[in-house]
Scaffold this active site. Sequence first.
Site, mmCIF file in Angstrom:
data_model
loop_
_atom_site.group_PDB
_atom_site.id
_atom_site.type_symbol
_atom_site.label_atom_id
_atom_site.label_comp_id
_atom_site.label_asym_id
_atom_site.label_seq_id
_atom_site.Cartn_x
_atom_site.Cartn_y
_atom_site.Cartn_z
ATOM 1 N N TYR A 1 -36.529 21.793 -14.402
ATOM 2 C CA TYR A 1 -37.294 22.847 -15.062
ATOM 3 C C TYR A 1 -38.752 22.425 -15.224
ATOM 4 O O TYR A 1 -39.675 23.190 -14.936
ATOM 5 C CB TYR A 1 -36.671 23.164 -16.423
ATOM 6 C CG TYR A 1 -37.210 24.412 -17.073
ATOM 7 C CD1 TYR A 1 -36.800 25.668 -16.630
ATOM 8 C CD2 TYR A 1 -38.110 24.343 -18.132
ATOM 9 C CE1 TYR A 1 -37.294 26.823 -17.218
ATOM 10 C CE2 TYR A 1 -38.599 25.489 -18.732
ATOM 11 C CZ TYR A 1 -38.193 26.730 -18.275
ATOM 12 O OH TYR A 1 -38.688 27.871 -18.864
ATOM 13 N N ASP B 1 -33.978 43.219 -11.838
ATOM 14 C CA ASP B 1 -33.144 42.140 -12.365
ATOM 15 C C ASP B 1 -31.976 41.942 -11.419
ATOM 16 O O ASP B 1 -31.521 42.896 -10.762
ATOM 17 C CB ASP B 1 -32.630 42.470 -13.772
ATOM 18 C CG ASP B 1 -32.235 41.214 -14.553
ATOM 19 O OD1 ASP B 1 -33.008 40.785 -15.420
ATOM 20 O OD2 ASP B 1 -31.145 40.664 -14.270
ATOM 21 N N SER C 1 -44.106 28.416 -18.552
ATOM 22 C CA SER C 1 -43.514 27.834 -19.752
ATOM 23 C C SER C 1 -44.466 26.775 -20.265
ATOM 24 O O SER C 1 -45.268 26.224 -19.498
ATOM 25 C CB SER C 1 -42.159 27.191 -19.415
ATOM 26 O OG SER C 1 -41.693 26.368 -20.477
#
Length: 260
Positions: free
Chosen positions: A148, A36, A135
Amino acid sequence: MPVQDKGVVVTGAGHGIGRALATRLAAEGARVVVNDLDAEAAVRVAEEIGGYAAPGDAAGEQGVAALVDAARGHLGSIDIWFGNAGIDRGHGLGATEKDWAAIHEVNVMAHVRAARLLVPAWAERGSGRFVMTASAAGLLTMIGSATYSVSKHACVAFAEWLSMTYRHRGVVVQAICPQGVHTRMLDNAGPLQELLSHDAALAPEDVAEATWQALHDDRFLVLPHPQVASYYAHRAADTDRWLNGMNKLQRRLEDQGAVR
């Protein structure tokens, strides 16, 4: 597909879906490298699950190379790569050049760069798995965010290309495509939270469970919200009707002041 003793890397694993994936995989016996950009979060999750923290950039060319090297140094061999890190930045035509560049870097090129370093060796040995957190926006498009939507479509397209190119050589490629999930991204979605949660916002653990089940049958599309399959089919079958319906929703959200 058992993960016992497999070498696994999960990017963006300090929070949300990535954390849930890392936790589930470690519980099933995988040796997990936790990545991360938030170093403290990466270390915290690694300590919680008995994994190995490798914080840092997982998108840029040098960052991806450093992560692959660190993971191989710890694991010996990387068997499964979960490209989970993702961002949302900029809205509509007001998104800047910098917004477009940043989101393309993280949501698309991170996968390309990791695949370059991993897939040829997997194809040579006849096994390997690359899982991308895309997504439902990558299948359906998302109202409000051009950056996005476009980047997640590109993510799915790259996953499709990898799958069709390498599946006969033992490389399994999968794309996780949820709708709303209780993560920081949903928390920051503002007025669009209700839209993204239309079919119920899931817990990250629900997405991890759906992914765990999909690891057993190698299905390409991992759909934690099963309704997405129907929406995707309708979109393909009658695109103009689908676009008219989405435009109707756009106008309603504009009237409510949720989008511009």
